[in-house]
Design a protein around this motif. Structure first.
Motif, PDB file in Angstrom:
ATOM      1  N   GLN A  67      96.582  33.432  65.576  1.00 34.59           N
ATOM      2  CA  GLN A  67      95.753  32.440  64.934  1.00 34.59           C
ATOM      3  C   GLN A  67      95.235  31.431  65.941  1.00 34.59           C
ATOM      4  O   GLN A  67      94.159  30.856  65.768  1.00 34.59           O
ATOM      5  CB  GLN A  67      96.561  31.715  63.844  1.00 34.59           C
ATOM      6  CG  GLN A  67      95.747  30.733  63.019  1.00 34.59           C
ATOM      7  CD  GLN A  67      94.560  31.388  62.337  1.00 34.59           C
ATOM      8  OE1 GLN A  67      94.663  32.481  61.776  1.00 34.59           O
ATOM      9  NE2 GLN A  67      93.404  30.724  62.386  1.00 34.59           N
ATOM     10  N   SER A  68      96.003  31.206  67.005  1.00 33.30           N
ATOM     11  CA  SER A  68      95.546  30.271  68.036  1.00 33.30           C
ATOM     12  C   SER A  68      94.259  30.771  68.700  1.00 33.30           C
ATOM     13  O   SER A  68      93.414  29.976  69.105  1.00 33.30           O
ATOM     14  CB  SER A  68      96.628  30.056  69.097  1.00 33.30           C
ATOM     15  OG  SER A  68      96.913  31.260  69.780  1.00 33.30           O
ATOM     16  N   SER A  71      91.488  29.890  66.257  1.00 37.15           N
ATOM     17  CA  SER A  71      91.229  28.449  66.295  1.00 37.15           C
ATOM     18  C   SER A  71      90.450  28.064  67.552  1.00 37.15           C
ATOM     19  O   SER A  71      89.521  27.255  67.500  1.00 37.15           O
ATOM     20  CB  SER A  71      92.550  27.678  66.252  1.00 37.15           C
ATOM     21  OG  SER A  71      93.258  27.958  65.057  1.00 37.15           O
ATOM     22  N   ASN A  74      86.922  29.192  67.282  1.00 39.38           N
ATOM     23  CA  ASN A  74      86.206  28.316  66.364  1.00 39.38           C
ATOM     24  C   ASN A  74      85.770  27.029  67.065  1.00 39.38           C
ATOM     25  O   ASN A  74      84.643  26.553  66.885  1.00 39.38           O
ATOM     26  CB  ASN A  74      87.097  27.982  65.168  1.00 39.38           C
ATOM     27  CG  ASN A  74      86.369  27.169  64.114  1.00 39.38           C
ATOM     28  OD1 ASN A  74      85.366  27.610  63.552  1.00 39.38           O
ATOM     29  ND2 ASN A  74      86.866  25.973  63.836  1.00 39.38           N
TER      30      ASN A  74
END
Length: 285
Positions: A67-68, A71, A74
């Motif tokens: 997920q990092s 992120s 993004n």
């Protein structure tokens, strides 16, 4: 001037590091800072390369597993939206949207697989013992089994000793009377001890993911806060650290300024953290 800035940017090796999953989030953040602070000031050839590297980062996102990484990608897309002109901004936005869709599909497929073979924990711990601190933290956010292996007490003891010396300086914990006993106590929480010691450091030198090696005369990814080439230099023989930590904003300065003599100065300890807390410890698991 244009050619020199382009060469210095290429020396950072961002494109090559993007394919390394444990560095992908770091590179996206670094690239995002360069876009925000330096894109408008960059010569045209460098702007083109920055755009190409941004697109490359988005296209590699589906291969990432954390997920990092999402992120960080993004944040990079937000920087691209703020820095790029209209046409490039639209192309970058389209690439990012397609990358997110591909990432979600791949993630769902992996979740549905029932025959995924995991390495035994003792094998993972052995493999992780060869990682530097930053890589170990990044490995811990890949999946549950890697998280368990990366939390192994033995690994954290090794890194505590590497970064802070022997057990004589270990902070006391409840139930312990002397620091000497900590080294002999199998139940001592070395991960917690490392985190407390790390976060309590007065110097900002541990906050950043890049450094300038005065001996190699180049920007490097530090290995346990040292140059990865592990050379014994005259600096170290005289008690001088040859690796100078660099913040993301200083990387922009390195790329765009013709004068790089400041890299050889020793005033970095007084620098403030202009980009916020970018410690590798922010990648908690």
């Amino acid at each position: 001037m244009s050619g020199e800035a382009l060469e210095r940017y290429q020396n950072l090796g961002l494109r090559e590091s993007l394919s390394l999953s444990y560095r992908y989030p770091l590179v996206c953040k670094e690239l995002g800072v360069i876009l925000r602070l330096g894109f408008s000031k960059s010569p045209k050839p460098l702007q083109s390369l920055l755009f190409e590297d941004t697109i490359a980062a988005f296209r590699l996102l589906p291969q990432m597993q954390t997920q990092s990484a999402v992120s960080a990608a993004n944040l990079l897309s937000q920087s691209a939206a703020a820095a790029f002109p209209k046409q490039k901004r639209g192309l970058a936005a389209t690439e990012f949207k397609q990358a997110k869709v591909a990432y979600k599909r791949r993630f769902k497929t992996q979740q549905e697989r029932k025959d995924l073979v995991q390495l035994p924990q003792d094998v993972l711990v052995h493999l992780f013992s060869f990682l530097d601190m930053q890589s170990l933290v990044s490995a811990g956010i890949v999946c549950w089994s890697w998280n368990a292996a990366a939390s192994d007490n033995y690994l954290w003891q090794l890194h505590y000793i590497t970064h802070f010396g022997d057990g004589e300086i270990i902070p006391k914990q409840k139930g312990h009377q002397s620091s000497r006993n900590f080294c002999e106590d199998a139940n001592y929480d070395w991960k917690e001890a490392f985190q407390k010691a790390y976060l309590g450091l007065p110097s900002w030198r541990y906050k950043y993911n890049r450094g300038f090696c005065r001996f190699c005369d180049s920007i490097v990814w530090p290995n346990n806060l040292n140059c990865p080439k592990a050379h014994l230099t005259t600096f170290q023989l005289h008690g001088i650290q040859p690796l100078k930590p660099l913040s993301p904003s200083q990387l922009v300065r390195y790329v765009l300024e013709n004068d790089t003599s400041w890299l050889y100065s020793s005033d970095s300890d007084s620098e403030s953290d202009e980009e916020g807390d970018l410690k590798f410890w922010t990648f908690k698991y």
